[in-house]
Enzyme design. Structure first.
Site, mmCIF file in Angstrom:
data_model
loop_
_atom_site.group_PDB
_atom_site.id
_atom_site.type_symbol
_atom_site.label_atom_id
_atom_site.label_comp_id
_atom_site.label_asym_id
_atom_site.label_seq_id
_atom_site.Cartn_x
_atom_site.Cartn_y
_atom_site.Cartn_z
ATOM 1 N N GLU A 68 -4.624 -7.076 2.391
ATOM 2 C CA GLU A 68 -3.397 -7.753 2.805
ATOM 3 C C GLU A 68 -3.395 -9.237 2.472
ATOM 4 O O GLU A 68 -2.379 -9.795 2.061
ATOM 5 C CB GLU A 68 -3.150 -7.562 4.302
ATOM 6 C CG GLU A 68 -2.640 -6.171 4.680
ATOM 7 C CD GLU A 68 -3.739 -5.125 4.801
ATOM 8 O OE1 GLU A 68 -4.927 -5.479 4.676
ATOM 9 O OE2 GLU A 68 -3.400 -3.942 5.004
ATOM 10 N N HIS B 246 -1.847 -0.343 16.415
ATOM 11 C CA HIS B 246 -0.676 -0.074 15.579
ATOM 12 C C HIS B 246 0.627 -0.296 16.338
ATOM 13 O O HIS B 246 1.642 0.283 15.981
ATOM 14 C CB HIS B 246 -0.709 1.374 15.049
ATOM 15 C CG HIS B 246 -1.666 1.596 13.929
ATOM 16 N ND1 HIS B 246 -3.020 1.617 14.097
ATOM 17 C CD2 HIS B 246 -1.465 1.793 12.595
ATOM 18 C CE1 HIS B 246 -3.621 1.842 12.932
ATOM 19 N NE2 HIS B 246 -2.699 1.946 12.009
ATOM 20 N N GLU C 85 0.842 -1.187 0.000
ATOM 21 C CA GLU C 85 0.000 0.000 0.000
ATOM 22 C C GLU C 85 0.886 1.248 0.000
ATOM 23 O O GLU C 85 1.790 1.364 0.817
ATOM 24 C CB GLU C 85 -0.929 -0.032 1.231
ATOM 25 C CG GLU C 85 -1.947 -1.171 1.115
ATOM 26 C CD GLU C 85 -2.435 -1.715 2.461
ATOM 27 O OE1 GLU C 85 -2.357 -0.993 3.464
ATOM 28 O OE2 GLU C 85 -2.872 -2.881 2.486
ATOM 29 N N PHE D 83 -0.733 -5.291 10.876
ATOM 30 C CA PHE D 83 -1.602 -5.659 9.756
ATOM 31 C C PHE D 83 -1.354 -7.089 9.284
ATOM 32 O O PHE D 83 -2.065 -7.593 8.413
ATOM 33 C CB PHE D 83 -1.425 -4.695 8.577
ATOM 34 C CG PHE D 83 -1.553 -3.234 8.931
ATOM 35 C CD1 PHE D 83 -2.239 -2.820 10.069
ATOM 36 C CD2 PHE D 83 -0.983 -2.256 8.126
ATOM 37 C CE1 PHE D 83 -2.349 -1.469 10.399
ATOM 38 C CE2 PHE D 83 -1.091 -0.907 8.438
ATOM 39 C CZ PHE D 83 -1.772 -0.508 9.581
HETATM 40 C C1 TPP Z 1 -5.445 -3.458 7.733
HETATM 41 C C2 TPP Z 1 -4.853 -2.122 7.512
HETATM 42 N N1 TPP Z 1 -4.104 -1.917 6.429
HETATM 43 C C3 TPP Z 1 -3.534 -0.709 6.214
HETATM 44 C C4 TPP Z 1 -3.716 0.308 7.093
HETATM 45 C C5 TPP Z 1 -2.991 1.649 6.886
HETATM 46 N N2 TPP Z 1 -3.944 2.667 6.500
HETATM 47 C C6 TPP Z 1 -4.530 3.454 7.406
HETATM 48 S S1 TPP Z 1 -5.673 4.467 6.725
HETATM 49 C C7 TPP Z 1 -5.355 3.871 5.179
HETATM 50 C C8 TPP Z 1 -6.112 4.377 4.020
HETATM 51 C C9 TPP Z 1 -7.566 4.127 4.224
HETATM 52 O O1 TPP Z 1 -8.303 4.587 3.131
HETATM 53 P P1 TPP Z 1 -9.880 4.633 3.205
HETATM 54 O O2 TPP Z 1 -10.389 3.329 3.691
HETATM 55 O O3 TPP Z 1 -10.363 5.099 1.881
HETATM 56 O O4 TPP Z 1 -10.206 5.697 4.320
HETATM 57 P P2 TPP Z 1 -9.873 7.269 4.300
HETATM 58 O O5 TPP Z 1 -8.563 7.422 4.989
HETATM 59 O O6 TPP Z 1 -9.843 7.712 2.889
HETATM 60 O O7 TPP Z 1 -10.986 7.889 5.065
HETATM 61 C C10 TPP Z 1 -4.375 2.890 5.224
HETATM 62 C C11 TPP Z 1 -3.850 2.165 4.060
HETATM 63 C C12 TPP Z 1 -4.516 0.064 8.224
HETATM 64 N N3 TPP Z 1 -4.725 0.984 9.161
HETATM 65 N N4 TPP Z 1 -5.081 -1.157 8.399
#
Ligand code: TPP
Ligand code: TPP
Ligand code: MG
Ligand code: MG
Lengths: 334, 343, 343, 334
Positions: free
Chosen positions: C67, C136, C29, C93
């Site tokens: 994942e 985290h 990611e 994660f």
């Molecule tokens: C399982 C998991 N994978 C990756 C992350 C890291 N991460 C945190 S927020 C995010 C982006 C999330 O995007 P979205 O679901 O569209 O929510 P937004 O932030 O746009 O509101 C990522 C990749 C995480 N917190 N949990």
């Protein structure tokens, strides 16, 4: 009828050969479970031969498949020799996985089988990975994963479909919808239709209504494979079929979860009988030729059992090999 | 009292709890047809009654094959008024639901400062030694011991299975139950009335003074047999301890025993690295090192995956013979390999 | 030689390997924008170049937040000709991909009798002590030590990070890399040429004769500091060992050291139960019990989840002070709580 | 216009109140991150207030929500008081989670918030469970889970949608499609449209195209809630919106992943300004009244900061509480 024009006679006969191979292999395996030669259990593809063979034969050499617990049909469909498969089921040293996989974890890399998975759904992204390597390395191959109507409710399927769709990978998602997951009727645990799930992930979904017809299955999968090779991405193919036997050999379920009428209707649609009748009607082969084919395969299955029973058990130390590619270090694991 | 199998006792505990509390429900794959033998259906393994008839489809539900969502839904239901039991069948399927088990079940109450409680039981069965191959042979309880917030039971007898599972269902915290399939058929006199076995209290299955032997789950009966053989053959007196719950883990009873015997043999069916026996051995090395009169011995599955072939698999687990040899060794009756070489 | 941060060294190893072998790809990611700092982009943490420009979109790919599928696809790709590196960002994660890691990556080669090999690296970073809260802050490497078939690296310095990661990428087996975020900024002289550090060889970071101190990952620098302080303040000579790889685990070097010192202090950031230090302590209690002149001491995070508040979190991990106190204790300079009470 | 008839004036004003609360709370939180009062980072809902408030206010007392890392808006949308939320962000003893959750893991059980989740997608099945308990216990409530366009590619969503659909649970799956997951544009990693995924799981999918309009969002979610309460099962609602700020406060991303034009177009569609104009145009409130409302909330936010800064840190021993329901046993965990 039209479809016949596209396929050579030997292909049409090879379909019948592989379907009979699966049938006789599985019937024999079932007996060997009952007699205690095969430890544990096996899940037969009896009744689903058209779905398996139609799909596998739509692939080419170099293509890959992954499968599930209903496992013997897939490598046989890809052309694996029977001896090492049967030896694997019994746990012999000559087994295709050296006796370490067993029925649920067959793999035959020489024939494109990357491995069956005892964990439902778990081999789906493996096929996506094979599609990823094909695309990245510029190799002209496709990958297909087999999974059941039950496994279709595993989240990893949708992650995989989405990934394959976003990256336009040459992957075929092949759902073997035999209407049940163990004792659970698909309609009681499934919201909507599986085939309809393709659209939301940006890929075509095709349902083969007559999954007992090997040619129907073949056509749908061949189209999906061509699409993959063209660089147009993945396809979901749902094949409607039925398992003629219990979920696994020897399993007795307390409850009548399958209606007798339903069973009889399906049993009347035996894929091997159907294709046989078609081959004769179309003049591809005579009754006598097809009888000879069946006899030949019966002998092949006999031979694979003889091969198996004459094969040695693996040496105990084999248990300590193949974990890593490094040379075997007993110390390290004890 | 009546004679019950280990698996029958599990069914009995579930039935008892469902009768006692309407909030208890069972969800899982094929639980309605009692495929795994603990949800009633007289002809099958569990002892009495058909759960679907007795409790209705609302309280016994077949699920899709969606372990992660099932576990998550059970957690959410537990946080909002139900007391679910999730039947995950094979322990090897727990990985599918790992995020929900570790990030939600174990953490929620803590993260939310005590606002929630998560009264849910996750049952799974460890099929091992049964030639089911690497995808159906896992014994992953050590992983979950490393996750604070879960409680873990690992019964080794029918009566313990009934009492521990009942306590688990009554508990307001998430409990994982690891059941040993090799023990399914084991029979014992079991109290028919409702009883509960408190967590964190090891059971001394045999008193002794020379060697402390700890057996976990399916290794416990082997430890008992080895202890008996050693008493007969060599007059070695073994104290055999079953921790019964792995979280909380009653190390106090083990340490006390080692203070008496000075010798410790540990057996479990899990892989060696970071197993439950590693934790126990480490604790003893911290708390009773001065009392040890011989090296600790661990008997475990090696750090090797599980092969299918009957010719290969059995050698990987602790056996009565291996435990007996280790007892002889720490008792000084058998030379270690090194001693043999240097002698 | 040039001065590099720990995270810069990780980026450097990735870049080196991608240049050396076209089959190496990175998926994860937000790897294209180098959000986590190891995929180039000069302005960010990794030292040189923009990976997307350098290697193209086919070899550096942003993934959906999936994942399990990403890890599975990497495994499948590894089985069919690529050598993927999966950037999973936070170690917390990993649970999402647990089935793929345990049931596929670890088992495939074995189950299939050696037909496949799975040359893939799973990188994840342990954020802890940084007030990121329970979702985290995980340090779950002990779980994976219980899974035969995976290899595990846990570098504690920039130069080790580069050499171990490079070895991991070159390895034909699946390797998990656990990187310690508290060490990200740590700088060191690092060899600019290509080098690899073999797995299973502990690094003796400091020689000594009185107490063996093992530090894992982020605990290693603390152990070194504690050792220096003890030498200065009390003249205690500590031997400080960094196992560097947890699978394979070089217990031989640790056992040998304990045979010399007779005392063992272990420190790691993971939770206590069934941690890496439990495995090491157990092995020493088996193999060098006779050499022990004091109880073993483990310093770990307790079996407690990780709270968010700065007022709460820091107390949960091993610190230089706690390690120093344990060294003093095993060296006999500090009485144990029990001794103090009974005195 | 039609929609106004269904809603009381005080509801229409309360929407504005809650949107402003979110905006001012998040702006303040952002400042406090920069100044180091808040450790780590926060993910603001600035720009997405209509999507949050429209959804939350379509629920009733007794209903439940679960959320994600973009977390403050959800409890505020449900009516949580601001003090304990801000105190939680700073890690104070008076925090809604006693300082143990922090920004990513807010929960306010008194206001129906079962908990935000730092793990994307992970709280989705929790809401399904709340729907399951409602159905099983015969309680007249619904549950809603919030997740982003990024989290929509987590497999657990589809397992959850399928389960809720098969069991006809009163659940609303609310996708906050702000077009990006961190630096990743949704269209680059998503096959098909998220809303279209509903059909294959046997449930209605509704897309709120104008997710900046609180009334549009409210209408869609109210309909979904009514459906759930009727026993007709779950609904997927995808709300198209935009985050005005960076993914998280303080994060600097090296690459221009968002087009300037795109940003400006969206910034011009501020949900608070839009609702304000509508309230005035419809005669629900005067400019002066709305200015007073904003002032009132500004004061409320001031007060919540004062409350936070005056609150004590938690005692160190609090770290050892709340793991289990059993009385605290320090020994057991060390
Ligand atoms: C399982 C998991 N994978 C990756 C992350 C890291 N991460 C945190 S927020 C995010 C982006 C999330 O995007 P979205 O679901 O569209 O929510 P937004 O932030 O746009 O509101 C990522 C990749 C995480 N917190 N949990
Ligand atoms: C992750 C996981 N969950 C559950 C099982 C147990 N199990 C084995 S086969 C099966 C039913 C599978 O049904 P389906 O996918 O439709 O395949 P079929 O057997 O009908 O061919 C189940 C539940 C498993 N092997 N793996
Ligand atoms: Mg099926
Ligand atoms: Mg988004």
């Amino acid at each position: 009828m039209l479809r016949k024009a596209d396929l050579q006679n030997n292909t049409l006969l090879e379909m019948q050969r592989r379907m009979i191979r699966i049938r006789l292999f599985d019937e024999r395996a079932s007996k060997m479970v009952k007699r205690g030669y095969i430890p544990g259990t096996v899940h037969t593809s009896i009744g689903q031969e058209a779905q398996v063979v139609g799909a596998c034969m739509a692939l080419r050499k170099g293509d890959h498949i992954t499968g599930n617990h209903r496992s013997h049909g897939h490598p046989i469909g890809m052309g694996s020799p029977l001896g090492p498969l049967m030896a694997e089921l019994v746990g012999k040293a000559t087994g295709v996985c050296r006796g370490k996989g067993g029925s649920l974890h067959l793999a035959d890399y020489a024939h494109g089988s990357l491995g069956e998975s005892g964990i439902t759904g778990s081999s789906i992204p493996i096929a996506v990975g094979a599609g990823l390597s094909a695309q990245t390395l510029g190799e002209d191959r496709v990958a297909m994963c087999f999974f059941g109507d039950g496994a279709a409710n595993q989240g990893v399927l949708y992650e995989s479909m989405n990934l394959a769709s976003a990256w336009k990978l040459p992957v075929i998602f092949l759902c073997e919808n035999n209407h049940y997951a163990l004792s659970t009727p698909a309609h009681t645990v499934t919201g909507g239709r599986i085939v309809d799930r393709a659209a939301g992930f940006g890929m075509p979904g095709v349902r083969v209504e007559n999954g007992q017809d090997v040619l129907d299955v073949h056509e749908a999968v061949a189209e999906a494979a061509a699409r993959g090779r063209r660089g147009d991405g993945p396809t979901l193919v749902e094949v409607m079929t039925y398992r003629f036997r219990e979920h696994s050999e020897g399993l007795r379920i307390n409850v009548d979860y399958r209606d007798t009428n339903e069973r009889e209707t399906w049993l009347a649609r035996d894929p091997i009988q159907m294709h046989r009748a078609w081959l004769i009607a179309e003049g591809v082969a005579t009754e006598a030729e097809l009888d000879a084919l069946a006899d030949e395969i019966a002998q092949e299955v006999e031979d694979c059992v003889t091969f198996t029973m004459e094969s040695p058990d693996p040496e105990p130390k084999v248990a300590f090999e193949d974990l890593y590619t490094d040379p075997y270090d007993m110390e390290a694991v004890q | 009292m009546s004679v019950m199998t280990y698996i029958g006792a599990i069914g009995a505990a579930q039935q008892e709890a469902m009768i006692a509390d309407e909030r208890v429900i069972i969800i899982g794959e094929d639980v309605e047809a009692n495929v795994y033998g603990t949800t009633g259906g007289g002809k099958q393994r569990a002892e009495k009654g058909d759960f679907v008839e007795q409790f209705g489809h609302r309280r016994i539900r077949n699920t899709p094959i969606s372990e992660e969502a099932i576990v998550g839904a059970a957690i959410g239901a537990a946080m909002t008024g139900l007391r679910p039991i999730v039947d995950l069948s094979y322990s090897s399927f727990l990985y599918m639901a790992m995020d929900q088990l570790v990030n939600q079940a174990a953490k929620n109450r803590y993260m939310f400062g005590g606002q929630s409680s998560v009264p849910v039981v996750f049952r799974s069965a460890m099929f091992y030694g049964l030639n089911t191959g690497a995808h159906h042979s896992d014994r992953p309880y050590p992983m979950f011991m490393n996750v604070p917030g879960l409680k873990i039971i690992a019964p080794a007898s029918a009566s313990d299975a009934k009492g521990l599972l009942r306590q688990a269902i009554d508990s307001d915290d998430p409990v994982m139950s690891f059941e040993a399939v090799p023990l399914w058929g084991l029979k014992e006199e079991v109290d028919d009335t409702e009883y509960r076995i408190p967590f964190g209290k090891a059971r001394i299955r045999r008193e002794g003074s020379d060697v402390t032997v700890v057996g976990i789950s399916g290794s416990l009966p082997l430890a008992l047999k080895a202890a008996e053989a050693m008493a007969e053959e060599h007059g070695i007196s073994c104290e055999v301890i079953d921790p019964r719950t792995l979280v909380p883990l009653d190390t106090a009873t083990i340490v006390e025993s080692v203070r008496k015997t000075g010798r410790l043999v540990l057996a479990e069916p899990a892989h060696r690295a970071c197993g439950a026996t590693a934790e126990i051995a480490a604790t003893v090395a911290e708390e009773a090192q001065d009392a040890l009169r011989a090296p600790i011995r661990r008997l475990t599955a090696p750090n090797m995956q599980i092969p299918f072939s009957p010719a290969l698999e059995a050698q990987l687990y602790p056996t009565t013979e291996k435990i007996a040899a280790a007892i002889r060794q720490v008792a000084g009756l058998e030379k270690t390999a090194e001693e043999r070489i240097s002698a």
